[in-house]
Design a protein around this motif. Structure first.
Motif, short mmCIF file in Angstrom:
data_model
loop_
_atom_site.label_atom_id
_atom_site.label_comp_id
_atom_site.label_asym_id
_atom_site.label_seq_id
_atom_site.Cartn_x
_atom_site.Cartn_y
_atom_site.Cartn_z
N GLN A 1 0.52 9.56 -5.59
CA GLN A 1 0.84 10.98 -5.36
C GLN A 1 1.68 11.54 -6.48
O GLN A 1 1.49 12.68 -6.91
N ALA A 2 2.61 10.73 -6.97
CA ALA A 2 3.53 11.23 -7.99
C ALA A 2 2.86 11.37 -9.35
O ALA A 2 3.18 12.29 -10.11
N ALA A 3 1.92 10.45 -9.68
CA ALA A 3 1.41 10.45 -11.06
C ALA A 3 -0.11 10.53 -11.19
O ALA A 3 -0.61 11.27 -12.03
N CYS A 4 -0.83 9.81 -10.39
CA CYS A 4 -2.25 9.61 -10.65
C CYS A 4 -3.12 10.73 -10.07
O CYS A 4 -4.14 11.12 -10.67
N HIS B 1 -6.90 12.16 -10.75
CA HIS B 1 -7.93 11.41 -10.03
C HIS B 1 -8.37 12.06 -8.72
O HIS B 1 -9.44 11.73 -8.20
N ALA B 2 -7.56 12.98 -8.17
CA ALA B 2 -7.96 13.63 -6.92
C ALA B 2 -9.21 14.48 -7.15
O ALA B 2 -10.09 14.56 -6.29
N VAL C 1 -1.59 0.20 -7.25
CA VAL C 1 -2.26 1.51 -7.19
C VAL C 1 -3.76 1.34 -7.44
O VAL C 1 -4.59 1.96 -6.74
N VAL C 2 -4.10 0.48 -8.42
CA VAL C 2 -5.53 0.28 -8.71
C VAL C 2 -6.23 -0.36 -7.51
O VAL C 2 -7.32 0.06 -7.12
N ALA D 1 0.82 -1.21 0.00
CA ALA D 1 0.00 0.00 0.00
C ALA D 1 0.86 1.27 0.00
O ALA D 1 0.46 2.30 -0.57
N GLU D 2 2.03 1.18 0.61
CA GLU D 2 2.88 2.37 0.69
C GLU D 2 3.39 2.78 -0.69
O GLU D 2 3.32 3.96 -1.07
N VAL D 3 3.92 1.77 -1.41
CA VAL D 3 4.39 2.04 -2.78
C VAL D 3 3.23 2.57 -3.62
O VAL D 3 3.38 3.51 -4.41
#
Ligand code: HEC
Length: 184
Positions: free
Chosen positions: A108-111, A115-116, A170-171, A100-102
């Motif tokens: 945060q870096a890409a999605c 998506h936020a 991530v998904v 979950a951390e990765v």
């Protein structure tokens, strides 16, 4: 010819006929015996031949699946180690456990950029109503494949520098953020 001569002739004649009859009977008996014996030998030979052919066309190996009834008992000494290795059932593909951390770091870096807030119609992170229909329709694998190949305004890999497994994480993380139960 005299009467005694006739009588002698008839007696001899009858004697010869009886002798011939006996010989015929003996021959019949003999042929019965040898015929039976030879028939038996031929049968044995055919049986032997059948076994030989069955052995010749028998499959070279048999795949044994552990736990299955039909799997033959393997006698260790009989097995060529190289062949035995080939027959080992394939290990299921090893996939590193969900991290979950990765996943959050990549998000945060890409999605997150899209998506936020739902940029360009992207499903908003944490909004169950936007994720559930996609998840139901395509399942985890389908969603991951669309991220990898890109979808609509989303670039391939969501623009992230991550491998397939990390994108999968991530998904999974996004689906769980949306309150969906994911079986992975
Ligand atoms: C440039 C904006 C953008 C970025 C960056 C982005 N996405 Fe998307 N994403 C979208 C859009 C737009 C959609 C909806 C596409 C559609 O439905 O046609 C989408 C859809 C998805 C879907 C649903 C796919 C489906 O089959 O319904 C998933 C999952 C997803 N994104 C994950 C990610 C992940 C993971 C990242 C980061 C690695 C990411 N996205 C980065 C814009 C983006």
């Amino acid at each position: 010819m005299s009467k005694t001569q006739d009588q002698t002739f008839v007696n001899t004649f009858i004697g010869i006929i009886i002798l011939l009859a006996l010989i015929a009977l003996a021959l019949a008996g003999l042929s019965q015996y040898t015929g039976g014996t030879l028939g038996h030998v031929a049968e044995q030979r055919a049986e032997h031949e059948r076994e030989r052919v069955l052995q010749a066309i028998a499959p070279v190996g048999q795949v044994a699946i552990a736990g299955r009834d039909e799997a033959p008992d393997v006698v260790e000494d009989d097995v060529d180690p190289e062949v035995a290795e080939v027959e080992e059932p394939a290990e299921p593909e090893e996939r590193p456990a969900f991290d979950a951390e990765v996943a959050q770091q990549i998000n945060q870096a890409a999605c997150m950029a899209c998506h936020a807030t739902g940029v360009a119609g992207s499903p908003v992170t944490g909004e169950e109503g936007e994720w559930a229909p996609r998840f139901e329709e395509r399942g985890l694998d389908g969603l991951v494949n669309n991220v990898i190949s890109g979808m609509g305004a989303m670039p391939p890999r969501g623009g992230a520098d991550a491998d397939d497994t990390e994108l999968r994480w991530v998904v999974i993380w996004m689906l769980e953020e949306a309150g969906l139960a994911v079986d992975y």
